[in-house]
Design an enzyme around this catalytic site. Structure first.
Site, short mmCIF file in Angstrom:
data_model
loop_
_atom_site.label_atom_id
_atom_site.label_comp_id
_atom_site.label_asym_id
_atom_site.label_seq_id
_atom_site.Cartn_x
_atom_site.Cartn_y
_atom_site.Cartn_z
N ASP A 79 -2.66 26.52 -2.54
CA ASP A 79 -1.81 26.90 -1.50
C ASP A 79 -2.58 27.31 -0.26
O ASP A 79 -3.84 27.25 -0.34
CB ASP A 79 -0.82 27.91 -2.11
CG ASP A 79 -1.39 29.01 -2.35
OD1 ASP A 79 -2.68 29.04 -2.82
OD2 ASP A 79 -0.74 30.24 -2.76
N SER A 135 1.58 33.06 1.64
CA SER A 135 1.19 32.12 0.66
C SER A 135 1.97 30.85 0.89
O SER A 135 1.28 30.13 1.77
CB SER A 135 1.79 33.12 -0.39
OG SER A 135 1.60 32.42 -1.82
N ASP A 143 -3.18 30.12 1.03
CA ASP A 143 -4.28 31.32 0.74
C ASP A 143 -5.19 31.39 -0.43
O ASP A 143 -6.03 32.00 -0.74
CB ASP A 143 -3.73 32.74 1.04
CG ASP A 143 -2.75 33.25 -0.31
OD1 ASP A 143 -2.11 32.13 -1.00
OD2 ASP A 143 -2.84 34.05 -0.59
N ASP A 181 -4.78 31.23 -3.69
CA ASP A 181 -4.60 31.78 -4.97
C ASP A 181 -4.08 31.15 -6.21
O ASP A 181 -3.90 31.79 -7.29
CB ASP A 181 -4.36 33.47 -4.76
CG ASP A 181 -3.05 33.27 -4.27
OD1 ASP A 181 -2.17 32.30 -4.03
OD2 ASP A 181 -2.18 34.45 -4.10
#
Length: 460
Positions: free
Chosen positions: A250, A106, A252, A254
């Site tokens: 970010d 993340s 990834d 999400d």
């Protein structure tokens, strides 16, 4: 070196000795535990797992370890390659898979990586399932497949499938977005946002896109957590390019941060507020966010005739509460939008499409739109404690001290005052209490946090 084992997966820094960092042996051990747990869920002849990863430097290495281990357990692997977390979640359902693994740490820096574990619904594991996997990993009770029973590996690209799903959402109006003629700046922090956001915006009818850091090479050009202090580049670009709106994700994808036309921050907390207000204006209903998220969501929900509920911190807790309350939208104040009409997972692609539709229909600048929502200001602090302090007892004393106020102790202690709130959460890894506060001005929020820390100090 750091290795953190939790119910949601395993994360750590690459390298070091086994058990001290995210070493190859640790990757294999926890993948084996997940595969063992997976087989305990149903008695089948074949099992399938979807595998996706962000663009971290270590990603290719970890992917090979994970895929090979699953195959070694007789599990078939659908490898998406570079894929966002929400893309991987969607693919689990579409592939009718038994689970999924996302390789991403993340917002953590590039030396980190992690295995995030999904169930057959493409959602993060429950606490009980996570505990079972940790127990299996500790026992080392793994059994691998014989040579004729090894799993197969299949490569698929799901990015366009995900984009097409976003376009099909009833509240996404491509024609309105195209007619608005937006100029958009994006910062994808050199990860998988660079794979997903440019084609998404093109599909949404945005022809004028300024791309910052869209090469998915894992070399993060700034701290990858999309906080204001890390977003000076896009803030300046908004002004020099005379752009209409900016989006930052970010690694990834999400979490979604929005940048106003003048380079100021729309506010990560307000990503969910704005998108929810738009959704509620068309589909009245309930909303959910976690206990540390802004009160503004509660305000706009009640203004639209719905009921707001708060969950414990963590996406799995938000999703659980959303299902309990039949919420039409929810998420977290870190820019995480969860829209059940798409799927139960934080999804920046969905957030961008809904926000652009809202912006197009309103005919306003982002900074003007922000003024429509209740103004709150948040502070995030931490109180370091002597190691001998019993944090649970400390929080119990705080709870008793404020017994006349509205208190929620589902996740730490949250005290709701008439015009402000403070949320106290203990850390599971170090002797600290995290102190989140929100009020109508930065000064009030800061004073409330300091007052609360003084109260805790008085009990030590």
């Amino acid at each position: 070196m750091t290795l953190i084992k939790s119910i949601s997966g395993i994360r750590g820094t690459i390298g070091g000795r086994p058990g001290e960092g995210l070493s190859p042996i640790d990757v294999v051990r926890f993948t084996s535990a997940y595969g063992t747990w997976l087989k305990d869920q149903a008695d089948k002849s074949r099992y399938r797992v979807v595998l996706g990863r962000d663009a971290r430097i270590s990603g290719a290495m970890v992917r090979r370890l994970v895929a090979g281990t699953l195959q070694g357990m007789g599990v078939d692997v659908v490898d998406l390659g570079l894929a966002t977390t929400p893309t991987t979640e969607l693919a689990v359902v579409k592939e009718n898979a038994d689970g999924g693994i996302i390789l991403t740490a993340s917002h953590n820096p590039k030396q980190w990586n992690a295995l995030k574990l999904l169930n057959s619904s493409g959602e993060f594991l429950s606490a009980s399932d996570g505990e079972k996997i940790l127990s299996i990993a500790d026992s080392g009770a793994f059994e691998y497949a014989l040579v004729d029973e090894l799993g197969k590996l299949e490569n698929k690209d799901y990015t366009d499938i995900h984009i097409q799903d976003v376009l099909k959402l009833e509240l996404v109006d491509v024609e309105a977005i195209r007619s608005a003629g937006f100029k958009v700046v994006i910062d994808c922090v050199n990860s998988v946002g660079g794979v997903a956001l440019p084609p998404l915006l093109k599909a949404l009818g945005v022809d004028d896109v300024v791309e910052l850091n869209c090469e998915p090479n894992g070399e993060f050009p700034h701290n990858p957590e999309p906080l204001p202090e890390h977003l000076t580049e896009i803030s300046g670009t908004m002004k020099t390019e005379n752009a209409d709106v900016g989006f930052v994700v970010d690694p990834d994808v999400d979490r979604l941060a929005i940048i106003n036309e003048d380079g100021t921050m729309f506010g990560e907390e307000y990503t969910l507020v704005a998108v929810s207000d738009y959704v509620l204006s068309h589909t009245p209903g309930n909303t959910v966010s976690n206990l540390s998220s802004t009160r503004a969501l509660k305000d706009v929900t009640e203004r639209r005739g719905g009921t707001y509920s708060a969950s414990a911190v963590g996406e799995v807790n938000v999703v659980s509460k959303m299902k309990q309350t039949n919420a039409v939208i929810g998420g977290e104040g870190n820019g995480g939008v969860i829209y059940p009409a798409s799927h139960y997972g934080r999804d920046a692609l969905v957030g961008i499409a809904l926000f652009l539709t809202l912006l197009a229909k309103k005919g306003k600048k982002p900074s003007e739109l922000k003024q429509e929502y209740p103004a709150y200001f948040m502070t995030k602090n931490k109180l370091e404690l002597p190691k001998e302090v019993n944090v649970d007892e400390l929080l119990k004393k705080v709870k008793e001290y404020y017994s006349d106020e509205k208190i929620n102790d589902e996740d730490g202690v949250k005290i709701d005052f008439p015009d402000a709130w403070v949320h106290l959460r203990k850390s599971n890894t170090e002797p600290i209490v995290r102190v989140y506060s929100e009020a109508g001005s930065p000064e009030e929020a800061k004073e409330l946090a300091q007052s609360m820390m003084n109260v805790m100090k008085s009990f030590i």
